[in-house]
Scaffold this motif. Structure first.
Motif, PDB file in Angstrom:
ATOM      1  N   LYS A  56       0.767  -1.328   0.077  1.00  0.00           N
ATOM      2  CA  LYS A  56       0.099  -0.027  -0.071  1.00  0.00           C
ATOM      3  C   LYS A  56       0.856   1.137   0.165  1.00  0.00           C
ATOM      4  CE  LYS A  56      -0.856   1.177   4.859  1.00  0.00           C
ATOM      5  NZ  LYS A  56      -0.397   0.216   5.624  1.00  0.00           N
ATOM      6  N   ASP A  75       3.374  -7.470   1.468  1.00  0.00           N
ATOM      7  CA  ASP A  75       2.440  -7.468   2.549  1.00  0.00           C
ATOM      8  C   ASP A  75       0.904  -6.529   1.760  1.00  0.00           C
ATOM      9  OD1 ASP A  75       0.692  -7.321   4.888  1.00  0.00           O
ATOM     10  OD2 ASP A  75       1.416  -5.279   5.221  1.00  0.00           O
ATOM     11  N   SER A  98      -2.718  -8.933   5.115  1.00  0.00           N
ATOM     12  CA  SER A  98      -3.212  -8.398   6.670  1.00  0.00           C
ATOM     13  C   SER A  98      -4.002  -7.294   6.001  1.00  0.00           C
ATOM     14  CB  SER A  98      -1.633  -7.286   7.062  1.00  0.00           C
ATOM     15  OG  SER A  98      -0.950  -8.335   7.483  1.00  0.00           O
ATOM     16  N   ARG A 142      -3.487 -11.436  14.349  1.00  0.00           N
ATOM     17  CA  ARG A 142      -3.117  -9.867  14.652  1.00  0.00           C
ATOM     18  C   ARG A 142      -3.463  -9.501  16.170  1.00  0.00           C
ATOM     19  NH1 ARG A 142      -3.294  -4.798  10.480  1.00  0.00           N
ATOM     20  NH2 ARG A 142      -2.499  -3.422  12.050  1.00  0.00           N
ATOM     21  N   HIS A 189       1.246 -11.236  14.814  1.00  0.00           N
ATOM     22  CA  HIS A 189       1.592  -9.864  14.104  1.00  0.00           C
ATOM     23  C   HIS A 189       0.898  -8.886  15.074  1.00  0.00           C
ATOM     24  CE1 HIS A 189      -0.025  -6.648  11.438  1.00  0.00           C
ATOM     25  NE2 HIS A 189       0.866  -7.014  10.635  1.00  0.00           N
ATOM     26  N   SER A 194       3.324   4.082  14.704  1.00  0.00           N
ATOM     27  CA  SER A 194       3.492   4.399  13.364  1.00  0.00           C
ATOM     28  C   SER A 194       4.775   5.421  13.187  1.00  0.00           C
ATOM     29  CB  SER A 194       2.200   4.857  12.669  1.00  0.00           C
ATOM     30  OG  SER A 194       2.296   5.094  11.486  1.00  0.00           O
ATOM     31  N   GLY A 232       5.939   0.559  10.673  1.00  0.00           N
ATOM     32  CA  GLY A 232       6.283   1.305  11.754  1.00  0.00           C
ATOM     33  C   GLY A 232       7.446   2.079  11.863  1.00  0.00           C
ATOM     34  N   VAL A 233       8.527   1.425  11.074  1.00  0.00           N
ATOM     35  CA  VAL A 233       9.817   1.833  11.453  1.00  0.00           C
ATOM     36  C   VAL A 233       9.857   3.214  10.482  1.00  0.00           C
ATOM     37  CG1 VAL A 233      12.415   1.547  11.024  1.00  0.00           C
ATOM     38  CG2 VAL A 233      10.867  -0.341  11.849  1.00  0.00           C
ATOM     39  N   GLU A 274       7.166  -6.152   7.812  1.00  0.00           N
ATOM     40  CA  GLU A 274       6.266  -5.403   6.775  1.00  0.00           C
ATOM     41  C   GLU A 274       6.587  -3.830   6.405  1.00  0.00           C
ATOM     42  OE1 GLU A 274       2.284  -8.039   7.476  1.00  0.00           O
ATOM     43  OE2 GLU A 274       2.488  -6.087   8.360  1.00  0.00           O
ATOM     44  N   GLY A 276       7.222  -0.508   4.998  1.00  0.00           N
ATOM     45  CA  GLY A 276       6.665   0.370   3.769  1.00  0.00           C
ATOM     46  C   GLY A 276       7.542   1.495   3.742  1.00  0.00           C
ATOM     47  N   ARG A 277       7.262   2.295   4.574  1.00  0.00           N
ATOM     48  CA  ARG A 277       7.917   3.765   4.670  1.00  0.00           C
ATOM     49  C   ARG A 277       9.496   3.734   4.633  1.00  0.00           C
ATOM     50  NH1 ARG A 277       4.858   8.029   6.834  1.00  0.00           N
ATOM     51  NH2 ARG A 277       3.718   6.200   7.750  1.00  0.00           N
ATOM     52  N   HIS A 372       3.586   5.818   0.769  1.00  0.00           N
ATOM     53  CA  HIS A 372       2.318   6.700   1.153  1.00  0.00           C
ATOM     54  C   HIS A 372       2.409   8.204   0.634  1.00  0.00           C
ATOM     55  CE1 HIS A 372       2.104   3.477   4.115  1.00  0.00           C
ATOM     56  NE2 HIS A 372       3.427   4.067   4.549  1.00  0.00           N
TER      57      HIS A 372
HETATM   58  C1  LIG Z   1       0.734   0.400   6.643  1.00  0.00           C
HETATM   59  C2  LIG Z   1       0.920  -1.076   7.146  1.00  0.00           C
HETATM   60  C3  LIG Z   1       2.398  -1.309   6.949  1.00  0.00           C
HETATM   61  C4  LIG Z   1       3.551  -0.608   6.467  1.00  0.00           C
HETATM   62  O1  LIG Z   1       3.761   0.566   7.300  1.00  0.00           O
HETATM   63  P1  LIG Z   1       4.877   1.658   7.199  1.00  0.00           P
HETATM   64  O2  LIG Z   1       4.712   2.603   8.429  1.00  0.00           O
HETATM   65  O3  LIG Z   1       4.947   2.075   6.069  1.00  0.00           O
HETATM   66  O4  LIG Z   1       5.907   0.988   7.697  1.00  0.00           O
HETATM   67  C5  LIG Z   1       2.727  -2.857   7.400  1.00  0.00           C
HETATM   68  N1  LIG Z   1       1.878  -3.524   7.962  1.00  0.00           N
HETATM   69  C6  LIG Z   1       0.281  -3.389   7.803  1.00  0.00           C
HETATM   70  C7  LIG Z   1      -0.545  -4.219   8.293  1.00  0.00           C
HETATM   71  C8  LIG Z   1       0.020  -2.030   7.533  1.00  0.00           C
HETATM   72  O5  LIG Z   1      -1.095  -1.589   7.498  1.00  0.00           O
END
Ligand SMILES: *Cc1c(COP(=O)(O)O)cnc(C)c1O
Length: 425
Positions: A56, A75, A98, A142, A189, A194, A232-233, A274, A276-277, A372
């Motif tokens: 995402k 993910d 997820s 979760r 999980h 965040s 969340g990293v 997982e 993303g950021r 994002h």
């Molecule tokens: C949004 C999300 C992430 C990624 O979060 P980041 O802050 O981008 O690292 C990972 N896992 C789940 C389930 C999420 O909803």
């Protein structure tokens, strides 16, 4: 201090803009690959480690493919993200699903593809059984511990207010039910804070989840195969912030692993992430051109991108550093609001920002938009989504998503001949 240095020059952008007009997103292959390698290095001590990139954050198949080449999985949170991950050749347990408030079709596709399903709620056990006709051998649940998530007395986030996950009692009950239903292997999980800018987040989260894993294994007999630390990293959006050190983070998690899991005889549990950021944000920029200036009660610079291209400043008041390309070393002596063209006063990329004098035609490099960013775009005011470009390691530029045209915007009226003119744009 992290000095914010753009990975392109004004000359390069001017050259690119001849083929692909601004605004556009530009991603940096080198930065993405280096980060993926560093993450894998940080967790190399753990045999089953895998980073499942949070699709995402930046849903583009070219980027997913690049991350796949670096050993990452995906993910996913929705049907289309599953389809995109499938299309780049990720298979089965290379994909995590997820989701929450999950639609039937999404769950059915996840089940059909044999991905790892992460159940958001205890009621999703019955839901999965009903829509997929049974259970996979491996399933993830979760967890939401409620209350606050704090590190050394400072509150990072409020899981108690978050809609995700199961309570402590529910997750134990879910494991018992799933064991009775024939599920063989389990994962845990949780995503509890965040955009954390501290090396302590993952280790503290890991401690909570490892302790839970030991308790659940003892109380239910479940075979726990992995702990997923989720996302969340964070990253240092502001130049004065101190960046996370992923090697220190991996080492912090290793210490807790050896303290909690190894003595419990669970030294074969795999660690999943997982992110993303952290993986992508610094390696994507929104590049936009100054097209107007306006002097009223404040000084405004109007650019050709808007919040429909990058929503974070408008939505969260998020800071994104801006470099005026070609003026990297000029003194920041002008105070501007840098604004887009939406009929929304919140459409501001920067407010009261000290920048060099900006002239019409200048290119602005909006930093840290690689996650994002594009993906949160929308079409308000009939604005069109921009192109996405990839700056390759060899310096060449590849189009990885074209810009939308009015035809794309009107495409969902294709069922009707009531307005034939719409088909001509
Ligand atoms: C949004 C999300 C992430 C990624 O979060 P980041 O802050 O981008 O690292 C990972 N896992 C789940 C389930 C999420 O909803």
């Amino acid at each position: 201090m992290s000095k914010k240095v753009p990975y392109v020059s004004r000359e390069t952008v001017a050259e690119i803009a001849k083929t692909y007009p601004t605004p556009f997103y530009l991603y940096d292959e080198k930065g993405i690959r280096n980060t993926a390698r560093l993450v894998n290095q940080a967790f190399r001590w753990n045999k089953g480690f895998k980073e499942y990139f949070a699709v995402k954050a930046t849903p583009n198949p070219y980027l997913l493919q690049m991350l796949k080449e670096e050993g990452c999985g995906a993910d996913c949170s929705s049907l289309t993200e599953l389809e995109m991950s499938d299309a780049v050749g990720l298979k089965g347990h290379e994909i995590m699903f997820s989701s929450n408030e999950t639609p039937v079709e999404d769950m059915q596709l996840a089940s059909k593809l044999g991905v790892i399903i992460n159940l958001d709620d205890i009621t999703h056990i019955g839901f999965l059984e009903q829509v997929a006709g049974g259970f996979p051998e491996t399933i993830c649940c979760r967890f939401n511990p409620g209350g606050h998530f704090a590190i050394a007395n400072s509150i990072m986030d409020n899981p108690g207010d978050a809609k995700y996950g199961m309570t402590r009692d529910q997750i134990e009950e879910a494991y018992r039910i799933l064991i009775r239903k024939g599920v063989k292997h389990f994962g845990i999980h949780a995503f509890l804070a965040s955009n954390t800018v501290t090396n302590e987040y993952y280790p503290e989260l890991a401690r909570q989840l490892f302790e839970l894993a030991v308790e659940l294994h003892r109380s239910t007999g479940a075979d726990i195969r992995f702990v997923n630390l989720s996302g969340g990293v964070g990253i240092a959006y502001r130049p004065e912030q101190k960046e996370n050190d992923i090697l220190a983070i991996g080492e912090g998690v290793r210490k807790v692993y050896e303290e909690v899991l190894v003595p419990a005889g669970m030294g074969d549990v795999a660690i999943f992430t997982e992110m993303g950021r952290f993986m992508l944000a610094p390696y994507g920029a929104l590049i936009t051109k100054a097209v107007h200036e306006k002097h009223i009660y404040k000084e405004y610079i109007g650019v050709d991108a808007c919040a429909a291209n990058l929503m974070r400043p408008c939505m969260y008041g998020a800071y994104h550093h801006i470099t005026v390309l070609g003026k990297e070393d000029a003194p920041c002596t002008y105070k501007y609001d840098v604004v887009g063209g939406l009929c929304e006063n919140s459409d501001k990329f920067a407010i009261d920002r000290m920048l060099p004098k900006i002239d019409k035609g200048d290119y602005l490099f909006i930093h840290d938009a690689g996650a994002h960013g594009f993906s949160m775009g929308y079409n308000y005011n009939g604005k069109l989504r921009s192109a996405e470009l990839l700056l390759r390691e060899d310096g060449s530029v590849k189009l990885i998503r074209r810009a939308e045209t009015p035809r794309d915007y009107f495409a969902t009226f294709d069922f009707t001949d009531d307005f034939p003119k719409l088909k001509q744009y």
